[in-house]
Design a protein around this motif. Structure first.
Motif, PDB file in Angstrom:
ATOM      1  N   ASP A 137       0.850  -1.347  -0.040  1.00 46.56           N
ATOM      2  CA  ASP A 137      -0.004   0.149  -0.134  1.00 46.56           C
ATOM      3  C   ASP A 137       1.007   1.077  -0.088  1.00 46.56           C
ATOM      4  O   ASP A 137       1.277   1.526   1.025  1.00 46.56           O
ATOM      5  CB  ASP A 137      -0.916  -0.138   1.276  1.00 46.56           C
ATOM      6  N   GLU A 171      -3.113  10.455   0.045  1.00 42.06           N
ATOM      7  CA  GLU A 171      -4.099   9.601   0.176  1.00 42.06           C
ATOM      8  C   GLU A 171      -4.285   9.289   1.751  1.00 42.06           C
ATOM      9  O   GLU A 171      -5.664   9.245   2.142  1.00 42.06           O
ATOM     10  CB  GLU A 171      -4.008   8.633  -0.597  1.00 42.06           C
ATOM     11  N   VAL A 173      -3.944  10.652   4.618  1.00 42.44           N
ATOM     12  CA  VAL A 173      -4.337  11.672   5.422  1.00 42.44           C
ATOM     13  C   VAL A 173      -5.321  12.861   4.681  1.00 42.44           C
ATOM     14  O   VAL A 173      -5.591  13.712   5.207  1.00 42.44           O
ATOM     15  CB  VAL A 173      -3.325  12.493   5.898  1.00 42.44           C
ATOM     16  N   GLU A 202      -6.747   2.082  -6.142  1.00 42.36           N
ATOM     17  CA  GLU A 202      -6.404   0.789  -5.071  1.00 42.36           C
ATOM     18  C   GLU A 202      -7.573   0.210  -4.578  1.00 42.36           C
ATOM     19  O   GLU A 202      -8.693   1.015  -4.675  1.00 42.36           O
ATOM     20  CB  GLU A 202      -5.252   1.310  -4.164  1.00 42.36           C
ATOM     21  N   GLY A 203      -7.561  -1.067  -4.009  1.00 45.79           N
ATOM     22  CA  GLY A 203      -8.876  -1.512  -3.340  1.00 45.79           C
ATOM     23  C   GLY A 203      -8.514  -2.543  -2.664  1.00 45.79           C
ATOM     24  O   GLY A 203      -7.685  -2.751  -1.906  1.00 45.79           O
ATOM     25  N   ILE A 207      -6.852 -12.475  -2.352  1.00 47.82           N
ATOM     26  CA  ILE A 207      -6.154 -13.043  -1.150  1.00 47.82           C
ATOM     27  C   ILE A 207      -6.172 -14.697  -1.540  1.00 47.82           C
ATOM     28  O   ILE A 207      -7.350 -15.382  -1.685  1.00 47.82           O
ATOM     29  CB  ILE A 207      -6.872 -12.861   0.057  1.00 47.82           C
ATOM     30  N   LEU A 211     -11.018 -17.308   1.971  1.00 45.74           N
ATOM     31  CA  LEU A 211     -12.296 -17.918   2.564  1.00 45.74           C
ATOM     32  C   LEU A 211     -12.371 -19.328   2.492  1.00 45.74           C
ATOM     33  O   LEU A 211     -11.590 -20.016   2.040  1.00 45.74           O
ATOM     34  CB  LEU A 211     -13.567 -17.771   1.676  1.00 45.74           C
ATOM     35  N   THR A 220     -12.335  -9.437  -4.686  1.00 52.68           N
ATOM     36  CA  THR A 220     -13.670  -8.629  -4.821  1.00 52.68           C
ATOM     37  C   THR A 220     -13.458  -7.252  -5.424  1.00 52.68           C
ATOM     38  O   THR A 220     -12.824  -6.561  -4.550  1.00 52.68           O
ATOM     39  CB  THR A 220     -14.284  -8.668  -3.342  1.00 52.68           C
ATOM     40  N   GLN A 314     -14.831 -10.389   8.696  1.00 51.33           N
ATOM     41  CA  GLN A 314     -14.950  -9.974   7.154  1.00 51.33           C
ATOM     42  C   GLN A 314     -16.358  -9.976   6.804  1.00 51.33           C
ATOM     43  O   GLN A 314     -16.797  -8.631   5.917  1.00 51.33           O
ATOM     44  CB  GLN A 314     -14.118 -11.006   6.506  1.00 51.33           C
ATOM     45  N   PHE A 318     -18.414  -6.598   5.516  1.00 50.70           N
ATOM     46  CA  PHE A 318     -19.067  -6.391   4.283  1.00 50.70           C
ATOM     47  C   PHE A 318     -20.624  -6.184   4.413  1.00 50.70           C
ATOM     48  O   PHE A 318     -21.232  -5.536   3.537  1.00 50.70           O
ATOM     49  CB  PHE A 318     -19.220  -7.810   3.336  1.00 50.70           C
ATOM     50  N   ARG A 348     -16.846   2.931   9.141  1.00 49.81           N
ATOM     51  CA  ARG A 348     -16.918   2.843   7.377  1.00 49.81           C
ATOM     52  C   ARG A 348     -18.300   2.311   7.180  1.00 49.81           C
ATOM     53  O   ARG A 348     -18.929   1.335   7.577  1.00 49.81           O
ATOM     54  CB  ARG A 348     -15.968   1.749   7.144  1.00 49.81           C
ATOM     55  N   LEU A 415     -14.004  -2.272   1.381  1.00 49.86           N
ATOM     56  CA  LEU A 415     -14.347  -1.912   2.657  1.00 49.86           C
ATOM     57  C   LEU A 415     -13.446  -0.623   3.248  1.00 49.86           C
ATOM     58  O   LEU A 415     -13.816  -0.273   4.295  1.00 49.86           O
ATOM     59  CB  LEU A 415     -13.894  -3.310   3.465  1.00 49.86           C
ATOM     60  N   ALA A 417     -11.046   3.137   2.118  1.00 52.60           N
ATOM     61  CA  ALA A 417     -11.362   4.289   1.288  1.00 52.60           C
ATOM     62  C   ALA A 417     -10.180   4.609   0.448  1.00 52.60           C
ATOM     63  O   ALA A 417      -9.102   4.039   0.705  1.00 52.60           O
ATOM     64  CB  ALA A 417     -11.685   5.675   2.127  1.00 52.60           C
ATOM     65  N   TYR A 434      -6.393  -4.111  -6.007  1.00 53.70           N
ATOM     66  CA  TYR A 434      -4.836  -4.639  -6.272  1.00 53.70           C
ATOM     67  C   TYR A 434      -4.562  -5.700  -7.282  1.00 53.70           C
ATOM     68  O   TYR A 434      -5.508  -6.514  -6.904  1.00 53.70           O
ATOM     69  CB  TYR A 434      -4.038  -4.641  -4.950  1.00 53.70           C
ATOM     70  N   LEU A 443      -2.125 -10.279   4.996  1.00 51.48           N
ATOM     71  CA  LEU A 443      -3.094  -8.992   5.000  1.00 51.48           C
ATOM     72  C   LEU A 443      -3.025  -8.049   6.418  1.00 51.48           C
ATOM     73  O   LEU A 443      -3.129  -6.814   5.985  1.00 51.48           O
ATOM     74  CB  LEU A 443      -4.698  -9.561   5.254  1.00 51.48           C
TER      75      LEU A 443
END
Ligand SMILES: CCCCCCCC/C=C\CCCCCCCC(=O)N[C@@H](CCSC)C(=O)O
Length: 484
Positions: A137, A171, A173, A202-203, A207, A211, A220, A314, A318, A348, A415, A417, A434, A443
């Protein structure tokens, strides 16, 4: 339609950029610069690191940053202390197409040396990964995009459409770089509302083993993003005295009670109010047989699936607005009862809720006039939702499938910003992700300790951008390919 074609033929060996020692070294060196964003009110001693970082980048990618080519332009938006948000503009081969925008920030969050096994700004390099603050990141995206663009230009190619790259400096701050860029896009470049065909920022990360039962890397893609609301809770309780004869209550106990109530009474479950149902449905082909019948029959099991929010952090993130208590302070002397206690709660916001609904819930739950609730600056509602059948979304998935082995990519909610929120008016097609596969255990490295980027993932990500840069025209994919 619920079919993601995840068996595209991979790009050929000739098309593929290999991770050369030079590419590795450039990434490692980029991670040495302490481009740290600090919170307002704290001493900012890192400005010069931003200057040095960009100086380094300019040297490394001359075909972009010191090019005689009139189709390659660099704009520098200046901020305090010499910090800059950078815009790179590449003219495309088809001037009739709307431009596209890629965003990647250059700043990183701080890292505490003693929490890491190695100095977070002296990258720890192994055969498999590089570990340093910003490795994921977001210098991963910034460097991968520059590598891909440089390779494209050196190869004598141009993207099919005019392409903007925005590299903001803050980004982490508040995103003033992106907000200023939005003004410049409008005023200097005459880009109007809906003026970008798409925006990519980015997002979520893909992974592996993300799950239970899903071993392949699962991504996602953020077709929307949660909103952002920080509140400060303050208690000024003046009934204090000597610590040897304490009152039953104090600012600390009152505030602690309020925080316990927030934790015990989460914001309402919003399952079904945004695109989380489609997200779950998109997962069906990949789920193990034990869960598949439940998710494949949401018409029947919806209430049961919604309950997952109560047991899994998680799913909770969501399905509902989350509330994280991030700051708590009170007291200054062991035998003095303080008048003031203060806490900060970061929310969030699920797209199914608004800021005012979140605040109403908070007031109802706290139910104590002695707790003053103030909203901090920078709150934003959840982002709008990108159309599920967006051509650009399908093209992104197509390029992901061609460059990253076994990836599963489905539309979902981001999830956290990102800066794209400041540029939403410019496009209805915004994607947040990403392209670098991570292991589940990686993670917590994002904003945490031992942040990592895996080398194979970096190579794949560079190839993703290169492939997408080549194919981001308006031509539809052949039938049967990548229907989301
Ligand atoms: C079905 C698969 C489940 C996978 C769950 C993964 C959960 C991961 C969620 C988020 C982590 C990735 C976040 C990376 C991007 C971080 C961007 C960021 O930190 N932005 C800041 C912006 C601050 S604005 C003042 C933020 O705090 O959101």
């Amino acid at each position: 339609k619920n079919h993601v074609c995840d068996h595209e033929a991979p790009i050929s060996d000739e098309e593929r950029v290999k991770l050369s020692p030079d590419i590795r070294d450039r990434m490692v060196k980029a991670l040495e610069f302490k481009t740290i964003s600090v919170e307002d009110g704290m001493e900012d001693i890192y400005s010069n690191e931003f200057v040095k970082f960009w100086h380094y980048i300019y040297e490394q990618y001359p075909r972009i940053f010191s090019s005689e080519d009139p189709d390659v332009q660099v704009d520098r938006i200046e901020f305090e202390n010499g910090k800059e948000t950078i815009v790179v503009i590449i003219e495309g081969t088809d001037r009739t197409l709307k431009p596209g925008l890629f965003i990647s920030h250059a700043d990183v969050v701080p890292a505490i040396r003693k929490e890491w096994t190695h100095d977070p700004f002296k990258p720890f390099v192994t055969e498999d990964f590089v570990q340093a603050r910003g490795a994921y990141d977001c210098k991963s995206i910034l460097m991968a995009q520059l590598e891909a663009l440089h390779a494209l230009l050196l190869n004598g190619e141009k993207p099919p459409r005019k392409t903007y790259f925005l590299f903001p400096h803050d980004e982490e701050v508040g995103g003033f770089g992106a907000q200023e860029a939005a003004k410049i896009f409008r005023e200097r470049y005459n880009i109007q509302s809906d003026g970008f065909a798409f925006i990519i920022d980015e997002g979520m990360p893909p992974i592996r083993n993300g799950l239970p039962g899903v071993t392949k890397p699962l991504l996602t893609i953020g077709y929307t993003a949660k909103g952002y609301l920080t509140v400060e809770l303050t208690v000024n309780y003046a009934k204090v005295g000597h610590a040897s004869i304490p009152e039953k209550e104090s600012s600390i106990t009152i505030l602690s009670d309020a925080l316990s109530r927030i934790n015990a009474n989460p914001q309402p479950n919003q399952f079904g109010k945004s695109i989380e149902v489609e997200m779950m449905e998109g997962l069906v082909p990949y789920l193990p047989w034990t869960i598949k019948p439940v998710i494949a029959n949401l018409w029947l099991f919806r209430p049961l699936v919604a309950l997952a929010a109560n047991f899994d952090k998680q799913m909770n993130a969501f399905f509902r607005t989350t509330s994280a208590i991030t700051i708590f302070n009170a007291g200054y002397k062991s035998n003095v009862i303080p008048i003031q206690a203060r806490a900060v709660v970061n929310h969030r916001i699920h797209p199914g809720q608004t800021i005012s609904q979140v605040l109403e819930h908070l007031e109802r739950v706290i139910d104590d006039d002695r707790v003053l609730i103030t909203q901090e600056e920078g709150a934003l509602e959840a982002d709008k939702v990108t159309p599920r059948d967006s051509l650009y979304g399908r093209k992104i998935v197509h390029s992901l499938n061609r460059t990253i082995k076994d990836i599963i990519a489905i539309p979902g909610i981001f999830l956290a910003a990102c800066d794209a929120r400041w540029l939403q008016d410019f496009s209805d097609h915004i994607f947040r992700f990403y392209p670098f596969v991570m292991e589940k255990e990686d993670l917590p490295g994002i904003h945490g300790r031992e942040e990592k980027l895996r080398w194979q993932s970096y190579e794949d990500g560079i190839n993703f951008y290169l492939d997408f840069f080549r194919h981001m025209d308006e031509n539809d994919l052949p039938p049967g390919h990548t229907e989301l």
